[in-house]
Design a protein around this motif. Structure first.
Motif, mmCIF file in Angstrom:
data_model
loop_
_atom_site.group_PDB
_atom_site.id
_atom_site.type_symbol
_atom_site.label_atom_id
_atom_site.label_comp_id
_atom_site.label_asym_id
_atom_site.label_seq_id
_atom_site.Cartn_x
_atom_site.Cartn_y
_atom_site.Cartn_z
ATOM 1 N N ALA A 20 37.234 81.929 -63.876
ATOM 2 C CA ALA A 20 37.683 81.219 -62.673
ATOM 3 C C ALA A 20 39.208 81.160 -62.683
ATOM 4 N N ILE A 21 39.801 81.583 -61.578
ATOM 5 C CA ILE A 21 41.255 81.728 -61.533
ATOM 6 C C ILE A 21 41.778 81.308 -60.158
ATOM 7 N N PRO A 22 42.870 80.570 -60.120
ATOM 8 C CA PRO A 22 43.460 80.235 -58.823
ATOM 9 C C PRO A 22 43.818 81.508 -58.057
ATOM 10 N N SER A 23 43.593 81.479 -56.755
ATOM 11 C CA SER A 23 43.824 82.683 -55.944
ATOM 12 C C SER A 23 45.272 83.167 -56.037
ATOM 13 N N GLY A 24 46.228 82.260 -56.161
ATOM 14 C CA GLY A 24 47.627 82.662 -56.303
ATOM 15 C C GLY A 24 47.879 83.472 -57.564
ATOM 16 N N GLU A 25 47.250 83.055 -58.661
ATOM 17 C CA GLU A 25 47.369 83.812 -59.918
ATOM 18 C C GLU A 25 46.693 85.177 -59.794
ATOM 19 N N LEU A 26 45.577 85.199 -59.076
ATOM 20 C CA LEU A 26 44.869 86.465 -58.882
ATOM 21 C C LEU A 26 45.711 87.423 -58.042
ATOM 22 N N VAL A 27 46.433 86.905 -57.071
ATOM 23 C CA VAL A 27 47.352 87.724 -56.273
ATOM 24 C C VAL A 27 48.398 88.357 -57.188
ATOM 25 N N GLN A 28 48.942 87.567 -58.124
ATOM 26 C CA GLN A 28 49.937 88.092 -59.072
ATOM 27 C C GLN A 28 49.334 89.168 -59.964
ATOM 28 N N LEU A 29 48.134 88.918 -60.490
ATOM 29 C CA LEU A 29 47.472 89.912 -61.353
ATOM 30 C C LEU A 29 47.194 91.213 -60.594
ATOM 31 N N ALA A 30 46.703 91.078 -59.359
ATOM 32 C CA ALA A 30 46.413 92.272 -58.553
ATOM 33 C C ALA A 30 47.701 93.033 -58.248
ATOM 34 N N GLY A 31 48.782 92.309 -58.060
ATOM 35 C CA GLY A 31 50.072 92.964 -57.843
ATOM 36 C C GLY A 31 50.519 93.734 -59.067
ATOM 37 N N GLU A 32 50.343 93.134 -60.243
ATOM 38 C CA GLU A 32 50.755 93.776 -61.498
ATOM 39 C C GLU A 32 49.857 94.949 -61.864
ATOM 40 N N HIS A 33 48.544 94.760 -61.760
ATOM 41 C CA HIS A 33 47.593 95.769 -62.239
ATOM 42 C C HIS A 33 47.207 96.820 -61.205
ATOM 43 N N LEU A 34 47.212 96.421 -59.941
ATOM 44 C CA LEU A 34 46.743 97.329 -58.889
ATOM 45 C C LEU A 34 47.829 97.664 -57.867
ATOM 46 N N PHE A 53 39.258 95.454 -59.364
ATOM 47 C CA PHE A 53 39.629 94.099 -58.979
ATOM 48 C C PHE A 53 38.645 93.082 -59.555
ATOM 49 N N ALA A 54 37.359 93.366 -59.428
ATOM 50 C CA ALA A 54 36.340 92.463 -59.983
ATOM 51 C C ALA A 54 36.525 92.317 -61.491
ATOM 52 N N GLU A 55 36.931 93.395 -62.165
ATOM 53 C CA GLU A 55 37.187 93.327 -63.609
ATOM 54 C C GLU A 55 38.243 92.276 -63.931
ATOM 55 N N LEU A 56 39.258 92.145 -63.076
ATOM 56 C CA LEU A 56 40.281 91.121 -63.293
ATOM 57 C C LEU A 56 39.646 89.735 -63.296
ATOM 58 N N VAL A 57 38.736 89.501 -62.365
ATOM 59 C CA VAL A 57 38.069 88.203 -62.289
ATOM 60 C C VAL A 57 37.140 88.030 -63.485
ATOM 61 N N TRP A 100 48.958 95.724 -55.542
ATOM 62 C CA TRP A 100 48.519 95.255 -54.240
ATOM 63 C C TRP A 100 49.462 94.197 -53.705
ATOM 64 N N LYS A 101 49.484 94.096 -52.389
ATOM 65 C CA LYS A 101 50.183 93.018 -51.706
ATOM 66 C C LYS A 101 49.225 91.836 -51.580
ATOM 67 N N LYS A 102 49.797 90.694 -51.274
ATOM 68 C CA LYS A 102 49.011 89.460 -51.129
ATOM 69 C C LYS A 102 47.888 89.638 -50.109
ATOM 70 N N SER A 103 48.200 90.240 -48.974
ATOM 71 C CA SER A 103 47.200 90.388 -47.906
ATOM 72 C C SER A 103 46.027 91.263 -48.351
ATOM 73 N N THR A 104 46.315 92.307 -49.114
ATOM 74 C CA THR A 104 45.248 93.187 -49.617
ATOM 75 C C THR A 104 44.332 92.417 -50.542
ATOM 76 N N THR A 105 44.935 91.623 -51.433
ATOM 77 C CA THR A 105 44.140 90.847 -52.384
ATOM 78 C C THR A 105 43.206 89.890 -51.654
ATOM 79 N N TYR A 106 43.719 89.163 -50.677
ATOM 80 C CA TYR A 106 42.875 88.210 -49.954
ATOM 81 C C TYR A 106 41.792 88.914 -49.137
ATOM 82 N N THR A 107 42.095 90.095 -48.616
ATOM 83 C CA THR A 107 41.085 90.865 -47.887
ATOM 84 C C THR A 107 39.942 91.261 -48.818
#
Length: 119
Positions: free
Chosen positions: A22-36, A13-17, A38-45
């Protein structure tokens, strides 16, 4: 308290960042969903967890690295030497070179590094 340690999935996950800066959290949620996957809640946790560890920071909906990849690896290396070799870098190098033969180029690079630190 900052604890500069991550599990394997947290590192991915840190590698994505680190890759996207610097990335908007919404975009990071999308990236985490695609690459990992993950659901939105997991990403924010995980964002919150890595912010608490001092690895990421989140300000105004933008997530960025509090530590660069290189800074994180340096802290991990230092922690490893402290925990495993009682902080002795010569002890670590002695153990490492028992199993790994250093080439002339690597020896020269280590000498140059040591020389540069002494100046």
């Amino acid at each position: 308290m900052e604890i500069y340690k991550m599990g394997v999935v947290e590192e991915k996950f840190a590698e994505l960042v680190w890759e996207h800066g610097a990335i908007p959290s919404g975009e990071l949620v999308q990236l985490a969903g695609e690459h990992l996957e993950w659901k939105k809640s997991t990403t924010y946790t995980v964002i919150k967890k890595l912010c608490n560890k001092g690895i990421l920071k989140s300000e105004g909906g933008i997530v960025s690295a509090a530590l660069s990849r290189e800074q994180y690896l340096a802290k991990q290396s230092k922690r490893f030497v402290e925990e495993t070799f009682q902080g002795s870098l010569p002890g670590f190098l002695a153990a490492f070179t028992r199993e790994e033969t250093l080439g002339d180029k690597e020896i020269a690079q280590i000498r140059d590094l040591i020389d540069s630190l002494g100046k």
